[in-house]
Design an enzyme around this catalytic site. Structure first.
Site, PDB file in Angstrom:
ATOM      1  N   GLU B  50      59.026 -67.369  42.289  1.00  9.71           N
ATOM      2  CA  GLU B  50      58.325 -68.555  41.777  1.00  9.71           C
ATOM      3  C   GLU B  50      56.870 -68.272  41.423  1.00  9.71           C
ATOM      4  OE1 GLU B  50      60.323 -68.528  44.393  1.00  9.71           O
ATOM      5  OE2 GLU B  50      61.761 -70.179  44.222  1.00  9.71           O
ATOM      6  N   PHE B 112      66.443 -79.224  55.888  1.00  8.20           N
ATOM      7  CA  PHE B 112      66.535 -77.887  55.308  1.00  8.20           C
ATOM      8  C   PHE B 112      65.711 -77.787  54.019  1.00  8.20           C
ATOM      9  CE2 PHE B 112      68.788 -74.856  52.463  1.00  8.20           C
ATOM     10  CZ  PHE B 112      68.440 -73.702  53.144  1.00  8.20           C
ATOM     11  N   GLN B 113      64.916 -76.740  53.917  1.00  2.52           N
ATOM     12  CA  GLN B 113      64.040 -76.480  52.768  1.00  2.52           C
ATOM     13  C   GLN B 113      63.102 -77.639  52.467  1.00  2.52           C
ATOM     14  OE1 GLN B 113      66.363 -74.783  49.462  1.00  2.52           O
ATOM     15  NE2 GLN B 113      65.941 -72.771  50.334  1.00  2.52           N
ATOM     16  N   LYS B 162      65.414 -85.212  45.580  1.00  2.00           N
ATOM     17  CA  LYS B 162      66.683 -84.931  44.913  1.00  2.00           C
ATOM     18  C   LYS B 162      67.424 -86.205  44.502  1.00  2.00           C
ATOM     19  CE  LYS B 162      70.779 -82.056  45.160  1.00  2.00           C
ATOM     20  NZ  LYS B 162      71.584 -81.111  45.940  1.00  2.00           N
ATOM     21  N   MET B 484      38.979 -51.186  43.710  1.00  2.00           N
ATOM     22  CA  MET B 484      37.759 -51.954  43.960  1.00  2.00           C
ATOM     23  C   MET B 484      37.435 -51.986  45.449  1.00  2.00           C
ATOM     24  SD  MET B 484      35.328 -53.357  42.358  1.00  2.00           S
ATOM     25  CE  MET B 484      35.567 -54.149  40.768  1.00  2.00           C
TER      26      MET B 484
END
Lengths: 124, 578
Positions: B50, B112-113, B162, B484
């Site tokens: 993602e 969940f999630q 959802k 760096m």
């Protein structure tokens, strides 16, 4: 120095969190906070007291103004304003506390053998 | 016709002109993915992580000026989008992130999630919405795009439980003709009184400097900037984000300023009597110690965001307004004014800048010279790249030394061509951002300049590039160290390379590229560099990964001396202060 900031904001879920979160994000602290719905109920008014220099407060108010849900921000400290503090206190029977509160035009709301509930308000 | 929440969303995105959605499916987003399957207006690009989706959408946005769209699922999908949101927020990029959320009745139950996406993203978005009623989806999308693209742009999150995209619940699609929010009036016109004051101050300057930032690009005001300086003929410097807003080939251009800015740009800022800051925010990588900043300068500061004005450096003449409108008003006022520019003083000032450039300016012809060390200089890689692409490529970068070398040595003459994470400094940005740019401009050359450290942070997107046939060219400036970090350890920590080297555990990038189905090339000698680049760019339809081994001891200079330094205090080479 102490500052009083008044914020008119959309009365939407999450709007308050955006303002409160911003103080923390930008490294400032809230001393007191009061919120309630105003007008037709679709707006809320927040009164926040904080401490900071003039520059700090200018930056805070500018940043608050950027929050999409915020309609108006004003720093009340500078202009004419009325400032009161209200107290609602529950305490074990005590002549001393009762006397102090009476001297502040305190009102008794509840009284029984053990405790008292009183309110008082006045200029800080 | 009535539509489900998912179909309402897709219809609303289509009406916003969205061509691509960068995303990754998951449980809470599955109704939406079914709606994606049923339509043709928006092409879905399946990334491999993602973070890649958000950077790709961000790159698309930076290159086109249109908002990029990313779609993720709830929980880990949402949290993986956070770095991309923060990256876009710091650089004021219009980005829309749509996140699936668990069903409304499960919110707050640690289901969940489940994660509080609105809460987690709050400090790094311009605004966010959670869908409470399915029929609001079209309005929310419209408002989200309006907020993301107007005023000071920024990312907006739309979190959709959802059940709000349930295919069995159908609603009418309604689109408002106009968006107006009582709490958000982004269009600000510059105050005429301030424009007058600024004009007077600017025209009476003897040592003016134009300091232009990313706001000029975001505000599509590069033409106005050029027009302004046709009149003023002042030295111009760009921030890292502003590169391309003023043509690098112009004789008044001094290059980038700040931490790794050119000697002449930093000296000019320090010695200026009037600084005209346009769409720039006096970031700490510019000012060095704020109390020592440009001691004799009066500051005219144009910015659409009032909170950027007088935040770090006090502005003497603040102008709050859209950059383009403000510059147009300023140009008009200057043309009307009777004050004559002191051309003699200006001439002396431009000569002074030229002398500084002569003294310690960057050497843009390093690639023509024989290098004493056997190794390729990283600066030379960028110079060769510039010539191989005729300066016309879209260049994305990751973060570190290679990013600074591109900023210093690739001359950007057009806005938006330089795509990098300036504010947040996000390693892993370059490759996915290049995907977004390539999808927007498939016929143009798109190059990702990266390092062997940064590229490994989003290297999985090589797979996405194969799936969607994105023939990007990747230049991996490989010094076998976090360059760096190593430079700072050389300069400030006695050369103790704590956790900055890994030379014996690096992958074979050529074979890695091949295993992803692309072309890999390796360069170790300067004599091979030009030919290899030519060969790579001749392969129009293939992604080519060019692994260039460079001198690991090279530092980026100039570098501002800190702490307690001003802009005139610079290291100009190893162990040497100007």
């Amino acid at each position: 120095m102490k500052r009083i900031i008044s914020i008119l904001i959309e009365n939407k879920s999450g709007a308050l969190a955006r303002v409160v979160g911003l103080f923390h994000q930008r490294g400032y602290n809230i001393e007191t906070l009061n919120v309630g719905p105003v007008f037709d109920g679709s707006y809320s008014r927040m009164s926040v007291t904080t401490r900071g220099s003039e520059n700090d407060v200018e930056q805070i108010t500018k940043q608050i103004n950027k929050i999409i849900d915020v309609i108006k921000v004003s720093d009340l400290t500078e202009g004419d304003h009325h400032e009161y503090e209200f107290i609602l206190i529950k305490f074990k029977h005590s002549e001393k506390i009762q006397k102090i509160l009476k001297s502040l035009n305190g009102k008794i709301h509840e009284k029984n053998q053990d405790i008292m509930v009183m309110s008082a308000w006045g200029i800080i | 016709m009535k539509l489900s929440g998912g179909d309402l969303l897709m219809r609303a995105l289509k009406d916003e002109g969205v061509k691509f959605i960068f995303g990754y499916p998951g449980g809470a987003a599955l109704h939406i993915y079914d709606s994606i399957f049923k339509q043709k207006a928006c092409e879905h690009i399946l990334v491999r992580h993602e973070q890649g989706a958000t950077h790709a959408a961000d790159g698309y946005s930076r290159a086109t000026g249109k908002p990029g769209v990313a779609l993720v699922t709830s929980g880990p999908g949402a949290t993986n989008a956070i770095t991309g949101l923060a990256t876009a927020y710091m650089d004021s990029i219009p980005l829309i992130v749509i996140s699936g959320q668990v069903q409304s009745h499960l919110i707050g139950t640690d289901s969940f999630q489940e994660t509080d996406m609105i809460g987690i993203s709050r400090p790094i978005v311009k605004h966010s919405f959670i869908v409470q009623n399915t029929e609001d989806i079209p309005r929310i999308v419209q408002e989200a795009f309006h907020i993301a693209t107007t005023g000071r742009p920024g990312p907006v999150v739309i979190d959709i439980p959802k059940d709000k995209t349930d295919p069995s619940q159908l609603y009418e699609y309604k689109r408002a003709k106009e968006i107006s929010l009582r709490s958000y009036q982004p269009r600000v016109l510059p105050h005429p009184g301030q424009i007058k004051k600024a004009c007077k101050k600017i025209l009476s300057a003897e040592r003016p400097v134009i300091y232009a930032g990313g706001g000029v690009i975001l505000g599509n005001a590069h033409k106005e900037l050029i027009a302004l300086n046709k009149i003023l003929k002042a030295p111009v410097t760009n921030t890292l984000m502003g590169l391309g807003s003023y043509p690098a080939k112009d004789k008044h251009f001094m290059g980038m300023l700040g931490m790794h800015g050119t000697y002449q740009a930093n000296m000019a800022m320090h010695n200026a009597d009037v600084i005209i800051a346009i769409g720039a925010r006096f970031d700490d990588r510019i000012t060095n110690t704020p109390s020592l900043f440009a001691p004799n300068a009066r500051i005219v500061h144009i910015d659409v965001d009032p909170a950027s004005i007088s935040k770090i450096i006090n502005a003497d003449i603040p102008i709050v307004g859209q950059v383009r409108e403000s510059l147009n008003a300023l140009i008009k006022e200057i043309k009307r004014s009777k004050i004559k520019i002191d051309t003699e003083a200006l001439e002396l000032w431009n000569q002074q800048v030229a002398q500084w450039k002569e003294k310690h300016g960057l050497d843009h012809e390093l690639y023509l010279k024989k290098n004493k060390s056997q190794m390729i200089l990283p600066q030379v890689v960028v110079q060769e790249l510039y010539h191989a692409t005729n300066g016309n490529a879209w260049v994305t970068s990751d973060v570190g030394q290679h990013q600074m070398f591109v900023a210093q040595y690739y001359h950007f003459n057009k806005p938006r061509r330089w795509v990098n994470s300036g504010g947040l400094g996000t390693m892993g940005f370059g490759l996915p951002a290049a995907m977004g740019v390539k999808l927007a401009y498939p016929k143009d050359e798109v190059v990702c300049v990266t390092g062997e450290g940064s590229i490994q942070m989003c290297i999985q997107e090589l797979s996405t590039c194969l799936q969607y046939n994105l023939p990007i060219k990747i230049i991996n400036i490989n010094n076998e160290a976090l360059g760096m970090v190593r430079q700072w350890q050389d300069m400030n920590y006695g050369g103790r390379y704590s956790a900055s080297t890994y030379s014996d555990s690096l992958p074979d990038f050529v074979n890695l590229a091949r295993s992803y189905g692309h072309v890999g090339m390796k360069v170790t000698k300067q004599s091979q560099l030009k030919k290899t680049l030519e060969k790579a760019f001749a392969m129009k339809d293939r992604l080519v990964f060019i692994d260039v081994y460079v001198d690991p001891n090279e530092h980026v200079y100039p570098m501002l001396v800190s702490p307690n330094g001003s802009m005139k205090d610079m290291w100009i080479k190893k162990n040497t202060k100007a």
